[in-house]
Write a protein that holds these residues in place. Sequence first.
Motif, PDB file in Angstrom:
ATOM      1  N   HIS A  93       0.854  -1.186   0.000  1.00 20.47           N
ATOM      2  CA  HIS A  93       0.000   0.000   0.000  1.00 20.47           C
ATOM      3  C   HIS A  93       0.891   1.237   0.000  1.00 20.47           C
ATOM      4  CE1 HIS A  93      -2.836   3.075   1.250  1.00 20.47           C
ATOM      5  NE2 HIS A  93      -3.829   2.221   1.053  1.00 20.47           N
ATOM      6  N   GLU A  94       0.696   2.120  -0.972  1.00 16.02           N
ATOM      7  CA  GLU A  94       1.645   3.210  -1.191  1.00 16.02           C
ATOM      8  C   GLU A  94       1.871   4.067   0.052  1.00 16.02           C
ATOM      9  OE1 GLU A  94       2.500   6.800  -4.432  1.00 16.02           O
ATOM     10  OE2 GLU A  94       0.785   5.450  -4.668  1.00 16.02           O
ATOM     11  N   ARG A  95       0.810   4.464   0.737  1.00 13.37           N
ATOM     12  CA  ARG A  95       0.972   5.307   1.929  1.00 13.37           C
ATOM     13  C   ARG A  95       1.688   4.554   3.045  1.00 13.37           C
ATOM     14  NH1 ARG A  95      -4.484   7.995   3.822  1.00 13.37           N
ATOM     15  NH2 ARG A  95      -3.052   8.728   5.447  1.00 13.37           N
ATOM     16  N   VAL A  96       1.365   3.288   3.190  1.00 12.97           N
ATOM     17  CA  VAL A  96       1.988   2.478   4.235  1.00 12.97           C
ATOM     18  C   VAL A  96       3.465   2.243   3.920  1.00 12.97           C
ATOM     19  CG1 VAL A  96       1.933   0.267   5.452  1.00 12.97           C
ATOM     20  CG2 VAL A  96      -0.218   1.393   4.807  1.00 12.97           C
ATOM     21  N   VAL A  97       3.773   2.051   2.643  1.00 11.26           N
ATOM     22  CA  VAL A  97       5.166   1.838   2.225  1.00 11.26           C
ATOM     23  C   VAL A  97       6.047   3.002   2.675  1.00 11.26           C
ATOM     24  CG1 VAL A  97       6.695   1.825   0.206  1.00 11.26           C
ATOM     25  CG2 VAL A  97       4.736   0.277   0.296  1.00 11.26           C
ATOM     26  N   HIS A  98       5.595   4.220   2.442  1.00 10.91           N
ATOM     27  CA  HIS A  98       6.402   5.393   2.796  1.00 10.91           C
ATOM     28  C   HIS A  98       6.623   5.478   4.308  1.00 10.91           C
ATOM     29  CE1 HIS A  98       6.536   6.784  -1.246  1.00 10.91           C
ATOM     30  NE2 HIS A  98       5.230   7.000  -1.339  1.00 10.91           N
ATOM     31  N   VAL A  99       5.584   5.168   5.080  1.00 11.25           N
ATOM     32  CA  VAL A  99       5.712   5.232   6.537  1.00 11.25           C
ATOM     33  C   VAL A  99       6.629   4.112   7.040  1.00 11.25           C
ATOM     34  CG1 VAL A  99       4.460   5.048   8.719  1.00 11.25           C
ATOM     35  CG2 VAL A  99       3.480   6.362   6.835  1.00 11.25           C
ATOM     36  N   ALA A 100       6.450   2.902   6.525  1.00  8.71           N
ATOM     37  CA  ALA A 100       7.267   1.762   6.961  1.00  8.71           C
ATOM     38  C   ALA A 100       8.744   1.981   6.657  1.00  8.71           C
ATOM     39  CB  ALA A 100       6.767   0.476   6.298  1.00  8.71           C
ATOM     40  N   LEU A 101       9.048   2.588   5.521  1.00  6.35           N
ATOM     41  CA  LEU A 101      10.452   2.827   5.161  1.00  6.35           C
ATOM     42  C   LEU A 101      11.126   3.827   6.085  1.00  6.35           C
ATOM     43  CD1 LEU A 101      10.227   2.854   1.258  1.00  6.35           C
ATOM     44  CD2 LEU A 101      11.355   1.136   2.692  1.00  6.35           C
ATOM     45  N   ASP A 102      10.334   4.674   6.731  1.00  2.54           N
ATOM     46  CA  ASP A 102      10.885   5.644   7.675  1.00  2.54           C
ATOM     47  C   ASP A 102      10.886   5.123   9.113  1.00  2.54           C
ATOM     48  OD1 ASP A 102      11.467   7.601   5.792  1.00  2.54           O
ATOM     49  OD2 ASP A 102       9.484   8.529   5.933  1.00  2.54           O
ATOM     50  N   ASN A 103      10.416   3.903   9.313  1.00  7.67           N
ATOM     51  CA  ASN A 103      10.364   3.302  10.647  1.00  7.67           C
ATOM     52  C   ASN A 103      11.785   3.214  11.226  1.00  7.67           C
ATOM     53  OD1 ASN A 103      10.614   1.012  12.587  1.00  7.67           O
ATOM     54  ND2 ASN A 103       8.433   0.802  12.247  1.00  7.67           N
ATOM     55  N   ALA A 104      11.948   3.708  12.444  1.00  9.73           N
ATOM     56  CA  ALA A 104      13.283   3.751  13.068  1.00  9.73           C
ATOM     57  C   ALA A 104      13.848   2.366  13.346  1.00  9.73           C
ATOM     58  CB  ALA A 104      13.212   4.549  14.371  1.00  9.73           C
ATOM     59  N   PHE A 105      12.990   1.341  13.429  1.00  8.90           N
ATOM     60  CA  PHE A 105      13.462  -0.005  13.745  1.00  8.90           C
ATOM     61  C   PHE A 105      13.764  -0.841  12.496  1.00  8.90           C
ATOM     62  CE2 PHE A 105      10.612   1.241  17.281  1.00  8.90           C
ATOM     63  CZ  PHE A 105      11.541   1.226  18.307  1.00  8.90           C
ATOM     64  N   LEU A 106      13.349  -0.374  11.332  1.00  6.85           N
ATOM     65  CA  LEU A 106      13.566  -1.129  10.105  1.00  6.85           C
ATOM     66  C   LEU A 106      15.058  -1.285   9.843  1.00  6.85           C
ATOM     67  CD1 LEU A 106      12.026  -2.470   7.748  1.00  6.85           C
ATOM     68  CD2 LEU A 106      12.267  -0.313   6.498  1.00  6.85           C
ATOM     69  N   THR A 107      15.471  -2.476   9.428  1.00  5.99           N
ATOM     70  CA  THR A 107      16.886  -2.775   9.220  1.00  5.99           C
ATOM     71  C   THR A 107      17.176  -3.101   7.763  1.00  5.99           C
ATOM     72  OG1 THR A 107      16.545  -5.134   9.658  1.00  5.99           O
ATOM     73  CG2 THR A 107      17.076  -3.720  11.558  1.00  5.99           C
ATOM     74  N   GLU A 108      18.433  -2.998   7.403  1.00  6.70           N
ATOM     75  CA  GLU A 108      18.870  -3.363   6.058  1.00  6.70           C
ATOM     76  C   GLU A 108      18.516  -4.815   5.751  1.00  6.70           C
ATOM     77  OE1 GLU A 108      23.092  -3.848   3.573  1.00  6.70           O
ATOM     78  OE2 GLU A 108      23.039  -2.783   5.499  1.00  6.70           O
ATOM     79  N   ALA A 109      18.719  -5.693   6.740  1.00  3.74           N
ATOM     80  CA  ALA A 109      18.414  -7.115   6.535  1.00  3.74           C
ATOM     81  C   ALA A 109      16.938  -7.322   6.213  1.00  3.74           C
ATOM     82  CB  ALA A 109      18.801  -7.911   7.774  1.00  3.74           C
ATOM     83  N   GLN A 110      16.064  -6.566   6.882  1.00  3.22           N
ATOM     84  CA  GLN A 110      14.635  -6.717   6.638  1.00  3.22           C
ATOM     85  C   GLN A 110      14.245  -6.171   5.265  1.00  3.22           C
ATOM     86  OE1 GLN A 110      12.668  -8.356   9.011  1.00  3.22           O
ATOM     87  NE2 GLN A 110      11.313  -8.447   7.240  1.00  3.22           N
ATOM     88  N   VAL A 111      14.854  -5.071   4.844  1.00  2.00           N
ATOM     89  CA  VAL A 111      14.587  -4.527   3.507  1.00  2.00           C
ATOM     90  C   VAL A 111      15.025  -5.527   2.444  1.00  2.00           C
ATOM     91  CG1 VAL A 111      15.194  -2.687   1.880  1.00  2.00           C
ATOM     92  CG2 VAL A 111      14.724  -2.130   4.270  1.00  2.00           C
ATOM     93  N   LEU A 112      16.191  -6.136   2.635  1.00  2.00           N
ATOM     94  CA  LEU A 112      16.673  -7.131   1.673  1.00  2.00           C
ATOM     95  C   LEU A 112      15.771  -8.361   1.655  1.00  2.00           C
ATOM     96  CD1 LEU A 112      20.527  -6.906   2.316  1.00  2.00           C
ATOM     97  CD2 LEU A 112      19.251  -6.060   0.328  1.00  2.00           C
TER      98      LEU A 112
END
Length: 275
Positions: A172-191
């Motif tokens: 979901h486009e709006r959720v994607v932008h918020v999730a990418l700015d999440n302070a806990f999100l890691t490189e491993a999780q993005v990969l």
Amino acid sequence: QRVWPRDSRTLGPRGLRMTRKPSLEAEGARSASRDAIPALLHEGNEGVLAALLENRNFDEGHLCLLLERKELSEALLGSIARRKEWLRSYRVRRRVAFHPHTPRLAAMRLARDLYLMDLVQLSLLPTAPAELRRLAEELLLARLPHLPLGQKLAVARRGSARVAGGLLAEGHERVVHVALDNAFLTEAQVLRVLANERLPGAVIVGIALHHKWSRLNTVRAALLRHSQTPPNRVHEFLRELSLGDLRALAESSKLPANVRGGIRNEVVRRGTGDP
């Protein structure tokens, strides 16, 4: 009434005094008036606290105050967790689930009834056992597809890396932008998200344009394996990758045609021959 000698007492593992035999203090706690109970909630004698649980004047408010004490023993918390009449209260269930010394199985059972944002908080709680935090994440991930947009945005903003990754993958486009700015999100999780070959285009574009994640070479290499990565970003990524990274990428069997051609052109441009 007989007063037991001092050697009938011992210190518990967290400094609470344990009694091997009934004491006058415990008997007094069991029959204390409602007004006298608040003072007893600070007792260091575990026997007194256990006796309070049997007091007919002991109510939900007293219990919630007692559960604020972080040094309560596993045995006492187990006694509380077995009292169904107390667990009808959400305030009590939440406090017992969050307490660091609640028995593992009791805490995991209670976690299943927690509200959404309490689950988010539990999944990030440093004092919670890893197994309990993992369960909270599993419960959140199971709920994600059924959440309204407002709650998804709230969870995407505050959830753990794994939960943010789950929302990111939904696309979901709006959720994607918020999730990418999440302070806990890691490189491993993005990969891990980018490893999915059937990702919605909004996820790929969102990551490719993100000021933080699009700068990482590992993420760029993963984006180049997706045909929906914007062409201008493909060109930019290829120009900024090292020759070693370009050659490693060229060996991949799953590259879009424009990326494979772009790698060849970039290597030739640098005057180093074929990749």
